[in-house]
Write an enzyme that holds these catalytic residues in place. Structure first.
Site, mmCIF file in Angstrom:
data_model
loop_
_atom_site.group_PDB
_atom_site.id
_atom_site.type_symbol
_atom_site.label_atom_id
_atom_site.label_comp_id
_atom_site.label_asym_id
_atom_site.label_seq_id
_atom_site.Cartn_x
_atom_site.Cartn_y
_atom_site.Cartn_z
ATOM 1 N N HIS A 183 -34.433 10.508 -10.611
ATOM 2 C CA HIS A 183 -34.801 11.348 -9.403
ATOM 3 C C HIS A 183 -35.729 12.463 -9.443
ATOM 4 O O HIS A 183 -36.256 13.072 -8.456
ATOM 5 C CB HIS A 183 -33.464 11.535 -8.794
ATOM 6 C CG HIS A 183 -32.693 10.367 -8.167
ATOM 7 N ND1 HIS A 183 -33.365 9.428 -7.406
ATOM 8 C CD2 HIS A 183 -31.448 10.011 -8.040
ATOM 9 C CE1 HIS A 183 -32.378 8.572 -7.037
ATOM 10 N NE2 HIS A 183 -31.333 8.929 -7.823
ATOM 11 N N ASP B 208 -30.670 1.156 -11.746
ATOM 12 C CA ASP B 208 -30.052 1.888 -11.080
ATOM 13 C C ASP B 208 -30.094 1.346 -9.510
ATOM 14 O O ASP B 208 -30.942 0.780 -9.300
ATOM 15 C CB ASP B 208 -30.410 3.348 -11.138
ATOM 16 C CG ASP B 208 -29.521 4.170 -10.626
ATOM 17 O OD1 ASP B 208 -28.593 4.831 -11.663
ATOM 18 O OD2 ASP B 208 -29.377 4.397 -9.298
ATOM 19 N N HIS C 131 -30.215 3.275 -7.018
ATOM 20 C CA HIS C 131 -31.018 3.911 -6.355
ATOM 21 C C HIS C 131 -32.378 3.931 -6.707
ATOM 22 O O HIS C 131 -32.642 3.605 -8.132
ATOM 23 C CB HIS C 131 -30.390 5.647 -6.382
ATOM 24 C CG HIS C 131 -29.048 5.669 -6.105
ATOM 25 N ND1 HIS C 131 -28.053 5.719 -6.932
ATOM 26 C CD2 HIS C 131 -28.454 5.785 -4.753
ATOM 27 C CE1 HIS C 131 -26.782 5.955 -6.174
ATOM 28 N NE2 HIS C 131 -27.275 6.095 -4.790
ATOM 29 N N ASP D 290 -24.578 1.705 -11.056
ATOM 30 C CA ASP D 290 -24.084 1.995 -9.727
ATOM 31 C C ASP D 290 -23.905 0.819 -8.874
ATOM 32 O O ASP D 290 -23.996 0.818 -7.483
ATOM 33 C CB ASP D 290 -24.502 3.502 -9.329
ATOM 34 C CG ASP D 290 -25.826 3.771 -9.583
ATOM 35 O OD1 ASP D 290 -26.550 2.783 -10.208
ATOM 36 O OD2 ASP D 290 -26.199 4.754 -9.191
#
Ligand code: ZN
Length: 309
Positions: A125, A162, A164, A245
């Site tokens: 991120h 991931d 996200h 995740d």
């Protein structure tokens, strides 16, 4: 040939405060699980220090300076709403970057064939000039720049599974045609980016948004699209932004993958890595917040890496 697990001595010194999902227990869970794999081809290594010029290709000098002066002498400081640093974060952030550089050097020197970096904080991120979503420096992006600059590769693929979207990695390579960035992620969801229309200046970005509730079968079908893009690009090196995740037990998202799915997606990617880049793959931990699911899933991921041997 060997698979290396790269760890740092400082991952557990990056304190994010009581009750934070991105905490040092994650690394203990991962390494405890990986130590249970009995395979003589696993080697454990620590990160080495790296030349900071590769960090400066990835992030702006001002941002690096702001980060380096942000670490508190005591207590905790918030870099954004959920990105927290402590005194121990100063070395942990640099060692996390150093782990991917160490892994790449080991592959290039033929010390081992592929590697998994079990370190924190995560990185995908973090944008050129912004800390975000538990991420401070974008570890995988520094790794890609290191491959381009130090080893003069022209085609590096980053596969981000991931749950996200890796907005930071996309931001950093948006106009870099030497880097193919492919992300599968829950969408719409944090951080908000990652729609199919975000393609990069050179069609070098592929986003595969998936709805909450996506099952194993649906995910692995969607992953075929990732494999096709790898076949087209023919990378010289593959990096994984390995977040776990998307697991059904993860408390932060709602995809429904099982631990075994991480074996399957890794194995399928490695089959292409063998064809196009002599199996050169380096993976680095991103998210994954249910400790048991994270432990099982990283065991599956590394088991697939070991099967190259
Ligand atoms: Zn994540």
């Amino acid at each position: 040939m060997k698979t290396a697990i790269i760890t740092s001595d400082t991952s557990d010194k990056h304190n994010t405060g009581l009750g934070h999902p991105e905490n040092a227990d994650r690394i203990s869970a991962v390494t405890e699980g990986l130590r249970k794999i009995s395979n003589k081809n696993i080697i454990w290594k620590k990160n080495k220090v790296f030349d900071s010029k590769y960090l400066e290709i990835t992030h702006t000098k001002k941002y690096i300076n702001d980060v380096e002066t942000s670490f508190p002498k005591k207590g905790l400081i918030f870099l954004d709403g959920d990105t927290i640093v402590s005194p121990g974060s100063k070395k942990a952030t640099l060692d996390a970057v150093g782990s991917i550089v160490t892994a790449i050097d080991g592959v290039q020197n033929k010390e081992f064939h592929n590697a998994f970096c079990a370190v924190r904080p995560p990185g995908h991120h973090a944008e050129k000039n912004k800390a975000m979503g538990f991420c401070i420096y974008n570890n995988v992006a520094v790794g890609a720049h290191y491959l381009l600059e130090k080893y003069k590769f022209n085609k590096v693929a980053i596969i981000d599974f991931d749950v996200h979207h890796g907005n930071g990695t996309q931001d950093i390579f948006y106009d870099n045609k030497k880097v193919l960035y492919i992300s599968t992620h829950q969408y719409p969801y944090y951080p908000g980016s990652g729609g199919e229309k975000e393609k990069g200046k050179h069609n070098n970005i592929f986003n595969i948004p998936l709805p909450a509730g996506t099952t194993s079968e649906e995910y692995l079908n969607a992953y075929e699209f990732v494999l096709k893009r790898i076949e087209e690009f023919k990378p010289e090196f593959i990096l994984f932004s390995a977040g776990f995740d998307a697991h059904k037990d993860d408390p932060l998202a709602q995809l429904q993958l099982t631990s075994k799915d991480f074996y399957d997606l890794t194995k399928r990617t490695l089959n292409l890595a063998k064809l196009y880049c002599e199996g050169k793959v380096v993976s680095i931990l991103e998210g994954g917040y249910d400790l048991k699911a994270l432990q099982e899933s990283t065991e599956m991921h590394v088991s697939a890496l070991l099967e190259f041997n």
